[in-house]
Design a protein around this motif. Structure first.
Motif, PDB file in Angstrom:
ATOM      1  N   UNK A 167       0.831  -1.208   0.000  1.00 54.73           N
ATOM      2  CA  UNK A 167       0.000   0.000   0.000  1.00 54.73           C
ATOM      3  C   UNK A 167       0.867   1.259   0.000  1.00 54.73           C
ATOM      4  N   UNK A 168       1.946   1.247   0.766  1.00 56.14           N
ATOM      5  CA  UNK A 168       2.828   2.410   0.810  1.00 56.14           C
ATOM      6  C   UNK A 168       3.523   2.640  -0.528  1.00 56.14           C
ATOM      7  N   UNK A 169       3.937   1.557  -1.185  1.00 54.15           N
ATOM      8  CA  UNK A 169       4.593   1.702  -2.488  1.00 54.15           C
ATOM      9  C   UNK A 169       3.601   2.217  -3.525  1.00 54.15           C
ATOM     10  N   UNK A 170       2.370   1.718  -3.508  1.00 59.55           N
ATOM     11  CA  UNK A 170       1.358   2.207  -4.446  1.00 59.55           C
ATOM     12  C   UNK A 170       1.115   3.692  -4.244  1.00 59.55           C
ATOM     13  N   UNK A 171       1.071   4.124  -2.991  1.00 59.02           N
ATOM     14  CA  UNK A 171       0.919   5.548  -2.715  1.00 59.02           C
ATOM     15  C   UNK A 171       2.127   6.339  -3.218  1.00 59.02           C
ATOM     16  N   UNK A 172       3.320   5.792  -3.049  1.00 54.45           N
ATOM     17  CA  UNK A 172       4.537   6.489  -3.464  1.00 54.45           C
ATOM     18  C   UNK A 172       4.574   6.737  -4.966  1.00 54.45           C
ATOM     19  N   UNK A 173       4.060   5.791  -5.752  1.00 53.62           N
ATOM     20  CA  UNK A 173       4.127   5.955  -7.210  1.00 53.62           C
ATOM     21  C   UNK A 173       2.872   6.605  -7.783  1.00 53.62           C
ATOM     22  N   UNK A 174       1.792   6.677  -6.997  1.00 54.50           N
ATOM     23  CA  UNK A 174       0.531   7.172  -7.540  1.00 54.50           C
ATOM     24  C   UNK A 174       0.103   8.533  -7.004  1.00 54.50           C
ATOM     25  N   UNK A 175       0.528   8.873  -5.795  1.00 55.95           N
ATOM     26  CA  UNK A 175       0.087  10.123  -5.173  1.00 55.95           C
ATOM     27  C   UNK A 175       0.988  11.272  -5.618  1.00 55.95           C
ATOM     28  N   UNK A 176       0.446  12.275  -6.329  1.00 54.47           N
ATOM     29  CA  UNK A 176       1.282  13.406  -6.786  1.00 54.47           C
ATOM     30  C   UNK A 176       1.980  14.129  -5.644  1.00 54.47           C
ATOM     31  N   UNK A 177       1.450  14.042  -4.436  1.00 52.03           N
ATOM     32  CA  UNK A 177       2.070  14.743  -3.307  1.00 52.03           C
ATOM     33  C   UNK A 177       3.448  14.201  -2.970  1.00 52.03           C
ATOM     34  N   UNK A 178       3.749  12.974  -3.412  1.00 51.54           N
ATOM     35  CA  UNK A 178       5.035  12.353  -3.067  1.00 51.54           C
ATOM     36  C   UNK A 178       6.076  12.450  -4.184  1.00 51.54           C
ATOM     37  N   UNK A 179       5.730  13.076  -5.286  1.00 55.47           N
ATOM     38  CA  UNK A 179       6.603  12.983  -6.463  1.00 55.47           C
ATOM     39  C   UNK A 179       7.991  13.567  -6.222  1.00 55.47           C
ATOM     40  N   UNK A 180       8.075  14.695  -5.574  1.00 57.20           N
ATOM     41  CA  UNK A 180       9.383  15.328  -5.390  1.00 57.20           C
ATOM     42  C   UNK A 180      10.313  14.454  -4.557  1.00 57.20           C
ATOM     43  N   UNK A 181       9.756  13.770  -3.536  1.00 55.59           N
ATOM     44  CA  UNK A 181      10.588  12.935  -2.673  1.00 55.59           C
ATOM     45  C   UNK A 181      10.949  11.610  -3.335  1.00 55.59           C
ATOM     46  N   UNK A 182      10.028  11.083  -4.144  1.00 55.26           N
ATOM     47  CA  UNK A 182      10.209   9.741  -4.679  1.00 55.26           C
ATOM     48  C   UNK A 182      10.972   9.723  -5.999  1.00 55.26           C
ATOM     49  N   UNK A 183      10.840  10.754  -6.809  1.00 52.25           N
ATOM     50  CA  UNK A 183      11.450  10.758  -8.151  1.00 52.25           C
ATOM     51  C   UNK A 183      12.943  10.429  -8.134  1.00 52.25           C
ATOM     52  N   UNK A 184      13.742  10.938  -7.197  1.00 54.51           N
ATOM     53  CA  UNK A 184      15.187  10.619  -7.221  1.00 54.51           C
ATOM     54  C   UNK A 184      15.504   9.160  -6.893  1.00 54.51           C
ATOM     55  N   UNK A 185      14.516   8.395  -6.447  1.00 50.17           N
ATOM     56  CA  UNK A 185      14.774   7.017  -6.032  1.00 50.17           C
ATOM     57  C   UNK A 185      14.637   6.014  -7.168  1.00 50.17           C
ATOM     58  N   UNK A 186      14.299   6.492  -8.364  1.00 48.36           N
ATOM     59  CA  UNK A 186      14.147   5.602  -9.508  1.00 48.36           C
ATOM     60  C   UNK A 186      15.477   5.427 -10.241  1.00 48.36           C
ATOM     61  N   UNK A 187      15.703   4.211 -10.751  1.00 52.31           N
ATOM     62  CA  UNK A 187      16.859   3.907 -11.582  1.00 52.31           C
ATOM     63  C   UNK A 187      16.361   3.319 -12.900  1.00 52.31           C
TER      64      UNK A 187
END
Length: 400
Positions: free
Chosen positions: A86-106
């Motif tokens: 559930x937390x991962x789905x929120x991380x990739x789907x919720x626009x509020x998390x984009x700034x924090x999560x975007x640098x974690x992609x490879x």
């Protein structure tokens, strides 16, 4: 042109928010550091860094996600699996998390994928009626195709956990004893009838207690997810050694698994009833009142880039829940990281056969040195989405 955002997936991408399979990867700047990741589109989300980016949602599980394999997460149990998913789905789907999560992609093409979990035990079943019937007709043309016990219990054997290898690992042609029907004595040398077996694997998370069988209703509490399996088989070595006991050196040299483990919860839309039973089943295997135990997986088998078969997993006679119930009914316990595979998946049609033994009616040709075999699969998901299971590939190298 600006780089595409990792959150913007192509329409119909089979690795969208409904999927989120788990794997283990490393990067070129830190090749010795193995990290847990989730595939999203053509990128990998570094879960080891996610607790720092979203501490409120996932911080309690930071230690699990910092491990170099999936095993600690597998052992944590279904409630934790669901919380993290559930937390991962929120991380990739919720626009509020984009700034924090975007640098974690490879980017997927810039990482190295590894065996996602440490395999504890490996069990392989023989659960396709079409496959078992075809093989029986090839090997025993004058006898009944199926042995008398086949429709009463899931037949299986214990394999070798130490030779389960990740996709992309070369497969060296095995050597062993062979004896053709017209030969008086056996000979020794490289297998001349190297084959594939298109299978689906199930990864155990929560262990069980010795002497306590795992019933059909406890399947989801113990099985974390699904992967693709190619159980390479040396048919000539197998044919000579397996009477009166089961598979041994003809199977134990290599079993390839895909890099991504798809959680069972991602496959809810693909659940389907298994084929009708011909006999009443003993109570511990009777799933007539249980949730549909089959899974609608569409497999594709490619050799050197050419599609040779499309086996349907929905046609399997025995389900994974029945396999799990049977392999523990004698009191054998489960361990975190146990892998059990379905056996060769074959359907009723000529283009749905899961091994070369069937595809060539036992006559060959079989695999040649240099051949590359790739299995891929997908399942129907919610709202018409596809759930991708990735691929498992291996190239045949000459015997040593």
């Amino acid at each position: 042109m600006p780089e595409q955002s990792p959150f913007d997936l192509a329409e119909g991408d089979p690795f969208g928010p409904h999927n989120l399979p788990y794997g283990v990867f490393s990067t070129a700047d830190a090749p010795g550091r193995h990290r847990i990741g989730v595939r999203y589109g053509d990128r990998v989300l570094d879960l080891s860094a996610l607790p720092s980016a979203l501490p409120a949602a996932i911080h309690p599980h930071a230690e699990l996600l910092a491990a170099p394999t999936l095993n600690p997460l597998l052992a944590a149990g279904r409630p934790v699996w669901q919380q993290i998913r559930a937390a991962v789905r929120s991380a990739v789907s919720d626009p509020a998390h984009r700034d924090e999560v975007a640098p974690l992609f490879h980017p997927l093409d810039e990482v190295t994928l590894h065996l996602p979990f440490e395999v504890a035990d490996y069990v392989d079943f023989y659960s396709s009626e079409h496959h078992a019937t075809n093989v029986g007709r090839i090997f025993r043309p004058n006898d009944a195709a199926l042995p008398p016990n086949w429709k009463h219990l899931p037949i299986g054997y214990h394999g070798r956990a130490g030779t389960v290898v990740p996709t992309g690992t070369p497969v060296v042609r095995p050597q062993g004893q062979r004896k053709a029907p017209d030969e008086e004595l056996p000979s020794f040398g490289p297998s001349l009838r190297l084959d594939i077996e298109a299978e689906v694997g199930f990864v155990v998370g929560t262990p069980s207690t010795l002497h306590e069988p795992v019933g059909l209703g406890s399947f989801r509490d113990h099985v974390f997810g699904v992967c693709l399996v190619n159980d390479w088989s040396a048919r000539d070595i197998q044919a000579w050694e397996y009477v009166p006991l089961g598979p041994f050196l003809g199977k134990s040299f290599a079993t390839s698994v895909s890099a991504w483990i798809t959680p069972l919860d991602a496959l809810d839309e693909a659940r389907t009833p298994p084929p009708a039973r011909d006999f009443p089943l003993l109570p511990y295997l009777d799933d007539s009142a249980a949730e549909p135990g089959g899974i609608d997986l569409r497999i594709e088998v490619r050799i050197n880039g050419e599609t040779v078969s499309r086996p349907p997993f929905s046609a399997m006679y025995w389900t994974a829940a029945q396999q799990l119930a049977h392999m523990t009914v004698n009191g054998a316990s489960l361990r975190t990281g146990d892998l059990f595979a379905s056996g060769t998946v074959s359907g009723p049609d000529p283009d749905q056969l899961g091994c070369l033994l069937e595809l060539t009616h036992g006559k060959g040709p079989y695999l040649q040195d240099g051949d590359e075999v790739t299995l891929a699969a997908w399942a129907p998901g919610p709202d018409g989405a596809r759930i991708g299971l990735g691929e498992v590939s291996g190239r045949v190298l000459p015997a040593v």
